[in-house]
Each structure stands twice: as structure tokens, then as C-alpha cells.
Scaffold this active site. Structure first.
Site, mmCIF file in Angstrom:
data_model
loop_
_atom_site.group_PDB
_atom_site.id
_atom_site.type_symbol
_atom_site.label_atom_id
_atom_site.label_comp_id
_atom_site.label_asym_id
_atom_site.label_seq_id
_atom_site.Cartn_x
_atom_site.Cartn_y
_atom_site.Cartn_z
ATOM 1 N N GLU A 56 0.807 -1.222 0.000
ATOM 2 C CA GLU A 56 0.000 0.000 0.000
ATOM 3 C C GLU A 56 0.842 1.274 0.000
ATOM 4 O OE1 GLU A 56 -3.108 0.369 -0.395
ATOM 5 O OE2 GLU A 56 -3.944 -1.627 -0.063
ATOM 6 N N GLU A 87 7.359 -21.859 8.087
ATOM 7 C CA GLU A 87 7.680 -20.991 9.230
ATOM 8 C C GLU A 87 8.772 -21.580 10.116
ATOM 9 O OE1 GLU A 87 4.772 -22.011 12.902
ATOM 10 O OE2 GLU A 87 3.878 -20.775 11.333
#
Length: 274
Positions: A56, A87
Site C-alpha cells: 500500500e 515458518e
């Protein structure tokens, strides 16, 4: 009603970390001013939130895409789909940091709700090792992500509404914090004037209209005047605002902004007399 109460508790937990958030904003802004980058690192939901916030920044603040970037365990496919065991891969985190050439001028932000994600911990340790600034965002005081980085932001949001679903309270807290980190740092970089995002990039009709509205709000000028200044400044909203406020040509406004690191207020004070 239950959801509203839970969200309020999250906001209150984040509020308690505002001093640490302010310290992190200062650290990030200093890195930007010396040419460094902000790099988010996470896995699963935490990684996706980092990707969202980074993506953004260019349209909102007119930044280079590399200025704020995000790395997610498992790579781009993990943005949409779960990647098993990603992960837990500590070496992959180091490789990913090396692949994007993280250096001592950068800031690495590790995001992990539990604060125990091996991928995130490994990335933070690597960043510390090479001298980069480090920030940790977790919801678990005393965890590795709370201890390893230079600055730890650790809102205590309490148990999740659905046990183990950290996309809820923890995810909401993380999103709020990421918003504040980038917004605060961009304000420090002169990319906001008042409450207006004056470096917004106009890539469609809606954003061109938004640019015009921003210019009109900042200068109280007419729509025709805003359109004229925007055209003369090659679509650069901030330049158009300074042109109108200080009665300058586009070149004069651009030069002043360059001299004052893009801050409209400072440029306006030192405007040339006509």
C-alpha cells in the site's frame, strides 16, 4: 456486542505500546533518510499483513516499491496458500535476507503473534548480526521476538476468540501497528501535509480526482486552478500545492521541494519573492 468489546480491548492493548511504536517510527525514519529500507518479515497471517502494508505504500505515499518491502515464509505462493513447515525453516529466512541484500542501513521488522516463529527469529538474528536495525512485533511478552530486536512492540491482547486463530485479535493488533509504523515514518519524510497524502500516485481516474481534491483542500483553490497546477506540475500533487500556496512556477516549486527534502511547509517559508 462481543466482537466490539474484543476489538476495543485490542485497541487498548496497542495504545499501551505507543511509546515503543514512537521509538520504532523514529528508527525507521532515520533509516529512510540515509537511504535505508523497511523490510517486514513474517509467516502465515503475520507475513500476509506485512505484504499488505508494504504494497500500500507506493500508491499512498508515492514511494519506490523497494523502500518498504515484505518477505513471507514460503515465498509468494504463501500469500494465498498455506505452505507447510515454511515458518520452521531458519535457513530459508537467512537466504531470503541475503536474496534481497539486507544491509546495515536497513530496518528489519519481525512479525509473529506467538513470538516464537523460527523463520522470523532467524531473520531478526541475521539482521542483528549484520548491523541492521531490528523491530519485533508480537503478542507474547518475554518471547524471542520480544527479546531479540532493538525495539519490541508487544501488545498483550489476551486469548483469541477462537483458540489459536491469531488472525483475529493478534492480527488486528499487528495491522494497527504496521499502519502506524509506515504512516508515522512517511509523515517524518514529508509525504503528508496536514492530514493529506500529498505524494499520492495517480494511476487511474479516481486517484486523479483525489489529487485534485487534495490540492483544493490544501490551498482552498478552485477546481479549475487545481487542474491547471496539476497539469503544469506533470501530475505531481505536492508541487502543484506549493505552486498555488507560494505563487511559484512548477520549476521553482520543484526546486524548493528538493532543497527541503520534500516538506511543503519548509519550502513555503523559503519561497522566492516575485
Amino acid at each position: 456486542m462481543l466482537s466490539i468489546v474484543k476489538i476495543k480491548k485490542v485497541a487498548l492493548a496497542v495504545e499501551k505500546t505507543l511509546p515503543q511504536i514512537a521509538d520504532a517510527v523514529n528508527l525507521i525514519a532515520k533509516a529512510f533518510k540515509r537511504g535505508g529500507r523497511l523490510v517486514y518479515v513474517g509467516a502465515g497471517t503475520s507475513g500476509r499483513l506485512g505484504v499488505l502494508d508494504a504494497s500500500e505504500c507506493p500508491p499512498t505515499f508515492g514511494t519506490d516499491p523497494n523502500m518498504v518491502s515484505a518477505v513471507i515464509a514460503g515465498g509468494e505462493s504463501a500469500i494465498r496458500n498455506a505452505v507447510e513447515n515454511a515458518e520452521d525453516n531458519e535457513q530459508a529466512a537467512v537466504n531470503d535476507m541475503i536474496d534481497i541484500a539486507v544491509s546495515a542501513t536497513d530496518i528489519v521488522v519481525g512479525i509473529a503473534a506467538s513470538g516464537r516463529t523460527p523463520y522470523v527469529i532467524s531473520a531478526l538474528e541475521y539482521a542483528n548480526h549484520i548491523g541492521a536495525g531490528t523491530i519485533g512485533i508480537s503478542c507474547n511478552p518475554g518471547c524471542e521476538v520480544d527479546v531479540i530486536p532493538d525495539i519490541a512492540i508487544t501488545p498483550v491482547v489476551g486469548p483469541e476468540v477462537i483458540t489459536g486463530s491469531s488472525r483475529m485479535k493478534a492480527g488486528t493488533a499487528q495491522k494497527m501497528i504496521l499502519n502506524m509504523l509506515t504512516t508515522g515514518a512517511m509523515v517524518r519524510m514529508g509525504k503528508v501535509y496536514g492530514n493529506l497524502m500529498v505524494d499520492v500516485q495517480a494511476s487511474n481516474a479516481k486517484l486523479i480526482e483525489r489529487q485534485r481534491n487534495i490540492i483544493m483542500d490544501a490551498t482552498s483553490c478552485s477546481e479549475d486552478k487545481a487542474k491547471e497546477a496539476l497539469a503544469e506540475s506533470d501530475g505531481h500533487c505536492k508541487t502543484a500545492i506549493l505552486m498555488i500556496l507560494a505563487d511559484l512556477t512548477a520549476d521553482e516549486a520543484k526546486n524548493l521541494l528538493d532543497q527541503h527534502d520534500g516538506f511543503i511547509g519548509d519550502s513555503f517559508v523559503d519561497r522566492p519573492s516575485h
